[in-house]
Write a protein that holds these residues in place. Sequence first.
Motif, short mmCIF file in Angstrom:
data_model
loop_
_atom_site.label_atom_id
_atom_site.label_comp_id
_atom_site.label_asym_id
_atom_site.label_seq_id
_atom_site.Cartn_x
_atom_site.Cartn_y
_atom_site.Cartn_z
N ASP A 168 -6.98 7.07 -2.37
CA ASP A 168 -5.69 7.74 -2.41
C ASP A 168 -4.64 6.79 -1.82
OD1 ASP A 168 -3.89 9.72 -3.00
OD2 ASP A 168 -4.46 11.03 -1.34
N PHE A 169 -3.38 7.14 -2.00
CA PHE A 169 -2.27 6.35 -1.50
C PHE A 169 -1.06 7.26 -1.41
CE2 PHE A 169 -2.63 5.74 -6.11
CZ PHE A 169 -1.40 6.22 -6.55
N THR A 170 -0.07 6.84 -0.64
CA THR A 170 1.22 7.51 -0.60
C THR A 170 2.28 6.46 -0.86
OG1 THR A 170 0.43 9.12 1.02
CG2 THR A 170 2.82 8.88 0.81
N VAL A 171 3.04 6.67 -1.92
CA VAL A 171 4.11 5.76 -2.32
C VAL A 171 5.37 6.59 -2.56
CG1 VAL A 171 2.64 3.95 -3.30
CG2 VAL A 171 3.31 5.90 -4.71
N SER A 172 6.48 5.92 -2.70
CA SER A 172 7.76 6.61 -2.91
C SER A 172 8.15 6.60 -4.38
CB SER A 172 8.86 5.92 -2.09
OG SER A 172 8.55 5.97 -0.72
N THR A 222 4.93 2.58 3.77
CA THR A 222 3.69 2.52 4.55
C THR A 222 2.74 1.42 4.12
OG1 THR A 222 2.51 4.05 3.09
CG2 THR A 222 3.80 5.03 4.90
N ARG A 223 2.99 0.85 2.96
CA ARG A 223 2.09 -0.17 2.39
C ARG A 223 0.68 0.41 2.19
NH1 ARG A 223 6.74 -2.16 3.29
NH2 ARG A 223 7.16 -4.38 3.44
N SER A 224 0.56 1.75 2.07
CA SER A 224 -0.77 2.35 1.96
C SER A 224 -1.45 1.99 0.65
CB SER A 224 -0.72 3.88 2.15
OG SER A 224 -0.33 4.56 0.99
N ASP A 275 2.83 -6.65 -2.32
CA ASP A 275 1.54 -6.35 -2.97
C ASP A 275 1.25 -7.44 -3.99
OD1 ASP A 275 1.21 -4.08 -1.43
OD2 ASP A 275 1.96 -2.72 -2.97
N MET A 276 0.01 -7.91 -3.98
CA MET A 276 -0.45 -8.98 -4.88
C MET A 276 -0.59 -8.48 -6.30
SD MET A 276 -1.42 -12.10 -5.07
CE MET A 276 -2.37 -13.18 -6.13
N ARG A 277 -0.23 -9.30 -7.23
CA ARG A 277 -0.37 -8.96 -8.65
C ARG A 277 -1.83 -8.60 -8.95
NH1 ARG A 277 3.27 -10.23 -11.53
NH2 ARG A 277 3.79 -12.13 -10.40
N SER A 278 -2.01 -7.45 -9.57
CA SER A 278 -3.34 -6.97 -9.91
C SER A 278 -3.22 -5.82 -10.90
CB SER A 278 -4.09 -6.50 -8.65
OG SER A 278 -3.28 -5.61 -7.91
#
Length: 172
Positions: free
Chosen positions: A31-35, A116-118, A133-136
């Motif tokens: 999971d993650f939290t982004v805006s 948060t960079r989560s 964040d690295m390209r992926s």
Amino acid sequence: MTQERTGAATFKGNPITLIGPELKVGDQAPDFTVSKNLLEDASLKDFAGKIKLISVVPSLDTGVCDAQTRRFNVEAADLGENVVVLTVSVDLPFAQERWCGAAGIDRVVTLSDYKTRSFGENYGVLIKEFQLDMRSIFVVDAEDKITYVEYLPEMTDSPNFEQAIAAVKALL
């Protein structure tokens, strides 16, 4: 303690450190939290039941990231309603919205990892030296299992678009 992968990738040939685990095909997507914007967050569950193509870029305001996002926007038109294409970067939501408007991006959902960079930490793509964040690329099925992963070894390289799209189409 957060895992650090020293020398896991390079930027213009210079080693960089990625924070977080190296995910593999078959793993449950973290999971993650982004805006979504300044006031509204999003997480993996917001895209439940959909096939997710997650395109991660350091910043939309660079040539390779711009081209990557434009390419996936075009490809998204042929993937159908059961697929969502997400682009994650650390760009501020304002910058993402401005860039999408200027570039005519209308099929890709841009999400910001700036607070948060989560996403970066949970997917093993946070660059310690730059806090980008690295390209992926990650393809995640409707049950949130990872079916395709591409960690780019060099930050300035383009991903394998054909393999990523084939991985999505294999789930349709």
